[in-house]
Design a protein around this motif. Sequence first.
Motif, PDB file in Angstrom:
ATOM      1  N   ARG A   1       0.830   0.436  -2.237  1.00 13.67           N
ATOM      2  CA  ARG A   1       1.550  -0.340  -1.681  1.00 13.67           C
ATOM      3  C   ARG A   1       2.983  -0.983  -2.782  1.00 13.67           C
ATOM      4  O   ARG A   1       3.684  -1.788  -2.867  1.00 13.67           O
ATOM      5  CB  ARG A   1       0.661  -1.857  -1.878  1.00 13.67           C
ATOM      6  CG  ARG A   1       0.202  -3.249  -2.633  1.00 13.67           C
ATOM      7  CD  ARG A   1       1.225  -3.798  -1.268  1.00 13.67           C
ATOM      8  NE  ARG A   1       1.029  -5.626  -1.047  1.00 13.67           N
ATOM      9  CZ  ARG A   1       2.106  -6.358  -1.463  1.00 13.67           C
ATOM     10  NH1 ARG A   1       3.102  -4.811  -2.538  1.00 13.67           N
ATOM     11  NH2 ARG A   1       2.159  -7.931  -1.778  1.00 13.67           N
TER      12      ARG A   1
ATOM     13  N   ASP B   1       9.011  -2.191   7.802  1.00  9.05           N
ATOM     14  CA  ASP B   1       8.472  -3.443   9.109  1.00  9.05           C
ATOM     15  C   ASP B   1       7.211  -3.934   8.473  1.00  9.05           C
ATOM     16  O   ASP B   1       6.054  -3.452   8.283  1.00  9.05           O
ATOM     17  CB  ASP B   1       8.334  -2.212   9.637  1.00  9.05           C
ATOM     18  CG  ASP B   1       8.209  -3.395  11.334  1.00  9.05           C
ATOM     19  OD1 ASP B   1       9.243  -4.575  11.260  1.00  9.05           O
ATOM     20  OD2 ASP B   1       7.791  -2.686  11.990  1.00  9.05           O
ATOM     21  N   PRO B   2       7.233  -5.507   8.126  1.00  4.11           N
ATOM     22  CA  PRO B   2       6.342  -5.968   8.529  1.00  4.11           C
ATOM     23  C   PRO B   2       4.885  -6.377   9.058  1.00  4.11           C
ATOM     24  O   PRO B   2       3.794  -6.318   9.259  1.00  4.11           O
ATOM     25  CB  PRO B   2       6.702  -7.488   7.884  1.00  4.11           C
ATOM     26  CG  PRO B   2       8.108  -7.398   8.341  1.00  4.11           C
ATOM     27  CD  PRO B   2       8.929  -6.440   8.829  1.00  4.11           C
ATOM     28  N   TYR B   3       6.049  -5.626  10.309  1.00  3.47           N
ATOM     29  CA  TYR B   3       4.931  -5.454  11.464  1.00  3.47           C
ATOM     30  C   TYR B   3       4.352  -4.130  11.371  1.00  3.47           C
ATOM     31  O   TYR B   3       3.366  -4.301  12.597  1.00  3.47           O
ATOM     32  CB  TYR B   3       6.202  -5.817  12.685  1.00  3.47           C
ATOM     33  CG  TYR B   3       5.818  -7.512  12.491  1.00  3.47           C
ATOM     34  CD1 TYR B   3       5.252  -8.159  12.678  1.00  3.47           C
ATOM     35  CD2 TYR B   3       7.486  -7.855  12.571  1.00  3.47           C
ATOM     36  CE1 TYR B   3       5.763  -9.839  12.902  1.00  3.47           C
ATOM     37  CE2 TYR B   3       7.974  -8.875  12.712  1.00  3.47           C
ATOM     38  CZ  TYR B   3       6.839  -9.677  12.529  1.00  3.47           C
ATOM     39  OH  TYR B   3       7.652 -11.142  12.755  1.00  3.47           O
ATOM     40  N   ASN B   4       4.266  -3.161  10.785  1.00  6.92           N
ATOM     41  CA  ASN B   4       4.294  -1.724  10.532  1.00  6.92           C
ATOM     42  C   ASN B   4       2.682  -2.138  10.409  1.00  6.92           C
ATOM     43  O   ASN B   4       2.331  -3.206   9.612  1.00  6.92           O
ATOM     44  CB  ASN B   4       4.879  -0.973  10.115  1.00  6.92           C
ATOM     45  CG  ASN B   4       4.138   0.201   9.857  1.00  6.92           C
ATOM     46  OD1 ASN B   4       3.381   0.799  10.818  1.00  6.92           O
ATOM     47  ND2 ASN B   4       4.702   1.513   9.532  1.00  6.92           N
ATOM     48  N   PRO B   5       1.891  -1.327  10.960  1.00  7.65           N
ATOM     49  CA  PRO B   5       0.457  -1.760  10.695  1.00  7.65           C
ATOM     50  C   PRO B   5      -0.907  -1.506   9.594  1.00  7.65           C
ATOM     51  O   PRO B   5      -1.111  -1.420   9.356  1.00  7.65           O
ATOM     52  CB  PRO B   5      -0.454  -1.118  11.806  1.00  7.65           C
ATOM     53  CG  PRO B   5       0.050  -0.126  13.021  1.00  7.65           C
ATOM     54  CD  PRO B   5       1.997  -0.873  12.442  1.00  7.65           C
TER      55      PRO B   5
ATOM     56  N   VAL C   1       1.453  -1.162   7.217  1.00 11.04           N
ATOM     57  CA  VAL C   1       2.120  -2.153   5.689  1.00 11.04           C
ATOM     58  C   VAL C   1       1.053  -3.488   5.769  1.00 11.04           C
ATOM     59  O   VAL C   1       1.034  -3.925   4.991  1.00 11.04           O
ATOM     60  CB  VAL C   1       4.093  -2.080   6.313  1.00 11.04           C
ATOM     61  CG1 VAL C   1       3.960  -3.145   4.908  1.00 11.04           C
ATOM     62  CG2 VAL C   1       4.699  -1.186   5.915  1.00 11.04           C
ATOM     63  N   ARG C   2       0.615  -3.757   7.115  1.00  9.02           N
ATOM     64  CA  ARG C   2      -0.055  -4.652   7.421  1.00  9.02           C
ATOM     65  C   ARG C   2      -1.640  -4.526   6.536  1.00  9.02           C
ATOM     66  O   ARG C   2      -1.956  -5.521   6.516  1.00  9.02           O
ATOM     67  CB  ARG C   2      -0.451  -5.351   8.551  1.00  9.02           C
ATOM     68  CG  ARG C   2       1.247  -6.044   9.379  1.00  9.02           C
ATOM     69  CD  ARG C   2       1.244  -6.073  10.334  1.00  9.02           C
ATOM     70  NE  ARG C   2      -0.028  -7.400  10.554  1.00  9.02           N
ATOM     71  CZ  ARG C   2      -0.583  -7.462  12.505  1.00  9.02           C
ATOM     72  NH1 ARG C   2       0.422  -6.824  12.820  1.00  9.02           N
ATOM     73  NH2 ARG C   2      -0.753  -8.237  12.424  1.00  9.02           N
ATOM     74  N   PHE C   3      -1.467  -3.970   6.914  1.00  4.55           N
ATOM     75  CA  PHE C   3      -3.189  -3.110   6.105  1.00  4.55           C
ATOM     76  C   PHE C   3      -3.099  -2.997   5.146  1.00  4.55           C
ATOM     77  O   PHE C   3      -3.872  -3.566   3.992  1.00  4.55           O
ATOM     78  CB  PHE C   3      -3.962  -1.981   6.242  1.00  4.55           C
ATOM     79  CG  PHE C   3      -5.107  -1.247   5.811  1.00  4.55           C
ATOM     80  CD1 PHE C   3      -6.146  -1.198   5.629  1.00  4.55           C
ATOM     81  CD2 PHE C   3      -4.378   0.094   4.823  1.00  4.55           C
ATOM     82  CE1 PHE C   3      -6.901  -1.086   5.089  1.00  4.55           C
ATOM     83  CE2 PHE C   3      -5.651   0.750   3.734  1.00  4.55           C
ATOM     84  CZ  PHE C   3      -6.731  -0.181   4.187  1.00  4.55           C
TER      85      PHE C   3
ATOM     86  N   HIS D   1      -0.758  -4.773   2.868  1.00  5.68           N
ATOM     87  CA  HIS D   1      -1.173  -5.463   2.188  1.00  5.68           C
ATOM     88  C   HIS D   1      -1.895  -6.705   2.371  1.00  5.68           C
ATOM     89  O   HIS D   1      -2.326  -7.549   1.183  1.00  5.68           O
ATOM     90  CB  HIS D   1       0.363  -6.880   2.745  1.00  5.68           C
ATOM     91  CG  HIS D   1       1.539  -6.465   3.022  1.00  5.68           C
ATOM     92  ND1 HIS D   1       2.038  -6.970   1.053  1.00  5.68           N
ATOM     93  CD2 HIS D   1       2.331  -5.118   3.161  1.00  5.68           C
ATOM     94  CE1 HIS D   1       3.403  -6.466   1.779  1.00  5.68           C
ATOM     95  NE2 HIS D   1       3.446  -5.429   2.194  1.00  5.68           N
ATOM     96  N   SER D   2      -3.064  -6.211   3.556  1.00  2.46           N
ATOM     97  CA  SER D   2      -4.365  -7.400   3.219  1.00  2.46           C
ATOM     98  C   SER D   2      -4.892  -7.006   2.739  1.00  2.46           C
ATOM     99  O   SER D   2      -6.316  -7.786   2.271  1.00  2.46           O
ATOM    100  CB  SER D   2      -4.596  -7.441   4.428  1.00  2.46           C
ATOM    101  OG  SER D   2      -5.244  -6.189   5.177  1.00  2.46           O
TER     102      SER D   2
ATOM    103  N   ASP E   1      -3.358  -8.402  -1.055  1.00  2.65           N
ATOM    104  CA  ASP E   1      -3.050  -9.437  -1.382  1.00  2.65           C
ATOM    105  C   ASP E   1      -3.584 -10.148  -1.873  1.00  2.65           C
ATOM    106  O   ASP E   1      -3.597 -10.631  -3.243  1.00  2.65           O
ATOM    107  CB  ASP E   1      -2.502  -9.873  -0.114  1.00  2.65           C
ATOM    108  CG  ASP E   1      -1.101  -8.927  -0.103  1.00  2.65           C
ATOM    109  OD1 ASP E   1      -0.019  -9.003  -1.251  1.00  2.65           O
ATOM    110  OD2 ASP E   1      -0.140  -9.814   0.434  1.00  2.65           O
TER     111      ASP E   1
END
Length: 98
Positions: A29, A38-42, A44-46, A48-49, A52
Motif C-alpha cells: 500500500r 488506478d483507483p478502480y483496479n481491484p 488497489v481497491r483491496f 486500500h480497503s 484504510d
Amino acid sequence: MGFFGELIMVISQAINLIFTIYIYIIVARAIISWVNPDPYNPIVRFLHSATDPLLNKIRRVVPLQFGGIDFSPILLLFGIFFLQRIVMLLLSRLAYGL
C-alpha cells in the motif's frame, strides 16, 4: 510439551503468518502510494480497503504528514511488529507451560 502445547504452537504460527501477510499488504500500500494508481483496479481497491481502517484511525489520533509524506504506515508497521512479538511470546510461553 503435550498435544495442547503443540496445538497452541500451530495456532501461533498461523497467527504469525497472518501478521506477516498484513505487513506485506501495508508495504504494498505504501509503495503504490508513490505512483498514481488506478483507483478502480481491484488490487488497489483491496489494498486500500485492507489498510484504510487502521491508517485512518492513526491519522485521526496522530497527524503524521510532513511535507506531503504520510508516515502513518510506518507507525502502523511498528505497532504490528510490537503486537506480533507480544502475541508470539505469550503463545509460546503458554505452549511450553502446558
